[in-house]
Motif scaffolding. Structure first.
Motif, PDB file in Angstrom:
ATOM      1  N   ALA A 183       0.516   2.064   1.332  1.00 25.04           N
ATOM      2  CA  ALA A 183      -0.792   1.435   1.502  1.00 25.04           C
ATOM      3  C   ALA A 183      -1.307   0.790   0.222  1.00 25.04           C
ATOM      4  O   ALA A 183      -2.055  -0.185   0.271  1.00 25.04           O
ATOM      5  CB  ALA A 183      -1.801   2.467   2.009  1.00 25.04           C
ATOM      6  N   ASP A 184      -0.889   1.307  -0.931  1.00 26.96           N
ATOM      7  CA  ASP A 184      -1.443   0.815  -2.191  1.00 26.96           C
ATOM      8  C   ASP A 184      -0.669  -0.362  -2.778  1.00 26.96           C
ATOM      9  O   ASP A 184      -1.038  -0.884  -3.832  1.00 26.96           O
ATOM     10  CB  ASP A 184      -1.531   1.945  -3.221  1.00 26.96           C
ATOM     11  CG  ASP A 184      -0.183   2.574  -3.527  1.00 26.96           C
ATOM     12  OD1 ASP A 184       0.798   2.272  -2.797  1.00 26.96           O
ATOM     13  OD2 ASP A 184      -0.099   3.366  -4.477  1.00 26.96           O
ATOM     14  N   ARG A 185       0.396  -0.810  -2.121  1.00 22.24           N
ATOM     15  CA  ARG A 185       1.126  -1.983  -2.619  1.00 22.24           C
ATOM     16  C   ARG A 185       1.735  -2.824  -1.490  1.00 22.24           C
ATOM     17  O   ARG A 185       2.852  -3.339  -1.600  1.00 22.24           O
ATOM     18  CB  ARG A 185       2.190  -1.575  -3.625  1.00 22.24           C
ATOM     19  CG  ARG A 185       3.165  -0.506  -3.226  1.00 22.24           C
ATOM     20  CD  ARG A 185       4.095  -0.234  -4.413  1.00 22.24           C
ATOM     21  NE  ARG A 185       5.195   0.639  -4.118  1.00 22.24           N
ATOM     22  CZ  ARG A 185       5.144   1.954  -4.177  1.00 22.24           C
ATOM     23  NH1 ARG A 185       4.014   2.546  -4.520  1.00 22.24           N
ATOM     24  NH2 ARG A 185       6.201   2.696  -3.916  1.00 22.24           N
ATOM     25  N   LEU A 186       0.971  -2.971  -0.432  1.00 20.24           N
ATOM     26  CA  LEU A 186       1.460  -3.695   0.742  1.00 20.24           C
ATOM     27  C   LEU A 186       1.787  -5.152   0.425  1.00 20.24           C
ATOM     28  O   LEU A 186       2.814  -5.675   0.864  1.00 20.24           O
ATOM     29  CB  LEU A 186       0.429  -3.639   1.868  1.00 20.24           C
ATOM     30  CG  LEU A 186       0.165  -2.265   2.496  1.00 20.24           C
ATOM     31  CD1 LEU A 186      -0.883  -2.396   3.585  1.00 20.24           C
ATOM     32  CD2 LEU A 186       1.448  -1.670   3.057  1.00 20.24           C
ATOM     33  N   ASN A 187       0.923  -5.824  -0.295  1.00 15.63           N
ATOM     34  CA  ASN A 187       1.125  -7.257  -0.524  1.00 15.63           C
ATOM     35  C   ASN A 187       2.420  -7.515  -1.277  1.00 15.63           C
ATOM     36  O   ASN A 187       3.177  -8.432  -0.923  1.00 15.63           O
ATOM     37  CB  ASN A 187      -0.054  -7.849  -1.287  1.00 15.63           C
ATOM     38  CG  ASN A 187      -0.099  -9.359  -1.198  1.00 15.63           C
ATOM     39  OD1 ASN A 187      -0.146  -9.919  -0.113  1.00 15.63           O
ATOM     40  ND2 ASN A 187      -0.075 -10.018  -2.345  1.00 15.63           N
ATOM     41  N   ALA A 188       2.692  -6.714  -2.291  1.00 22.99           N
ATOM     42  CA  ALA A 188       3.933  -6.883  -3.053  1.00 22.99           C
ATOM     43  C   ALA A 188       5.146  -6.585  -2.184  1.00 22.99           C
ATOM     44  O   ALA A 188       6.171  -7.279  -2.273  1.00 22.99           O
ATOM     45  CB  ALA A 188       3.918  -5.968  -4.281  1.00 22.99           C
TER      46      ALA A 188
END
Length: 259
Positions: A183-188
Motif C-alpha cells: 500500500a505504501d509504494r503502489l505507484n512505483a
C-alpha cells in the motif's frame, strides 16, 4: 461438424476477443480514509519467494513443486483475506488487498486442477477459463476473478496500469510479480510492472516498424484509448519509442509454469 459444435467453437472465439467491460459493483466502493490498518501479505510473499522463478523476460511459477504444507499456507492466507471487510481499509490498502487476492486465487485455481496446460481449460463446459466462477465469499458476497478485476479494480481506480499487475497464469500475461503489492509504494510498483511488460516482446514487439502488441491492448481498448493514446502510454515506458499504425495482436495462453 454439427451446427451445435460450430456455435460452441464460435462462442469460445468471441470469448477471447471480447473482454468484460468495467462495471462498478457499488457495494465495494466504500473505503475508510482514516484507517491505519495494514494487511499482512507475508504468507503470499513467502510463496512467491519459494516458487516464482524470475527471468529477464518472463516469470514462471513452479506449480508442480508446491508442497502440501505450502498449499495449506496459501489457503489460509486467502481465508484470512476473505474473513475481513476490505471496505474498512483505506484506498491504498484496498488496492493491494484486491490485487494480491486476485493473484493468490489464480495460483490456487491452477494448483487445485494441476496438471493443466492452460488456465483456459478450466471452468465449466461452455466457459473459456474459470474467471466467472464464484471462488470466495467476502462479507456475505460471492466473488469471481472477473468481479475483482472488472467490477472492483478497474471501475474504482480507473488506472490502466491495473492490467500489468493482475496475472492470469499465462505466458502472454504481464508477469506474476516477485513482490506483493504494498500500500505504501503502489505507484512505483505499477510503473515498474508497466515498464517490464511494455519493454518485453510479449508486450510490444517492434520488428523494424512492424509492430505486434499484446492482445490486452485490443481487448481493453476502452481503457487504453485510441492508437494515439496507446502510443503515448507505451512510449512513456519504452526504452525505444514505438510508432503505431496498423499493429497486429497476439497472446500466448500456455501456462506460465516451470518444471
Amino acid at each position: 461438424m454439427s451446427v451445435f459444435a460450430l456455435l460452441f467453437l464460435l462462442s469460445l472465439s468471441s470469448a477471447v476477443t471480447a473482454a468484460p467491460k468495467a462495471d462498478l459493483w457499488p457495494y465495494w466502493q466504500t473505503s475508510n480514509p482514516n484507517s491505519a490498518t495494514q494487511v499482512d501479505h507475508s504468507a503470499w510473499q513467502n510463496l512467491l519467494n519459494t516458487y516464482l522463478l524470475v527471468a529477464p523476460e518472463q516469470t514462471r511459477f513452479r506449480y508442480a513443486a508446491v508442497s502440501a504444507k505450502d498449499k495449506t499456507s496459501l489457503n489460509q492466507y486467502i481465508a484470512g483475506l476473505t474473513s475481513r471487510d476490505p471496505r474498512r481499509l483505506n484506498r491504498n490498502e484496498q488496492f493491494a488487498y484486491w490485487v494480491n487476492l486476485y493473484n493468490a486465487l489464480t495460483v490456487k485455481v491452477i494448483l487445485d486442477h494441476y496438471p493443466v496446460s492452460s488456465i483456459t481449460k478450466l471452468g465449466g463446459l461452455f466457459s473459456f477459463g474459470p474467471w466467472d466462477d464464484k471462488l470466495v465469499t467476502i462479507d456475505g458476497k460471492k466473488l469471481s476473478l472477473n468481479d475483482i478485476e472488472h467490477r472492483i479494480l478497474r471501475p474504482i481506480w480507473q488506472d490502466k496500469r491495473i492490467h500489468y499487475v493482475v496475472n492470469c497464469a499465462s505466458l502472454g500475461c504481464p508477469d506474476l510479480l516477485p513482490e506483493v503489492m504494498h500500500a505504501d509504494r503502489l505507484n512505483a510498483q505499477l510503473d515498474g510492472a508497466a515498464r517490464r511488460f511494455i519493454n518485453s516482446p510479449k508486450g510490444v514487439d517492434d520488428q523494424g516498424g512492424k509492430v505486434r502488441l499484446s492482445s490486452i491492448y485490443d481487448w481493453y481498448q476502452s481503457d487504453f484509448g485510441s492508437l494515439t493514446d496507446l502510443q503515448k502510454h507505451l512510449n512513456n515506458y519504452r526504452k525505444q519509442p514505438v510508432t503505431l499504425t496498423k499493429p497486429s495482436y497476439d497472446y500466448d495462453w500456455r501456462l506460465n509454469e516451470f518444471r
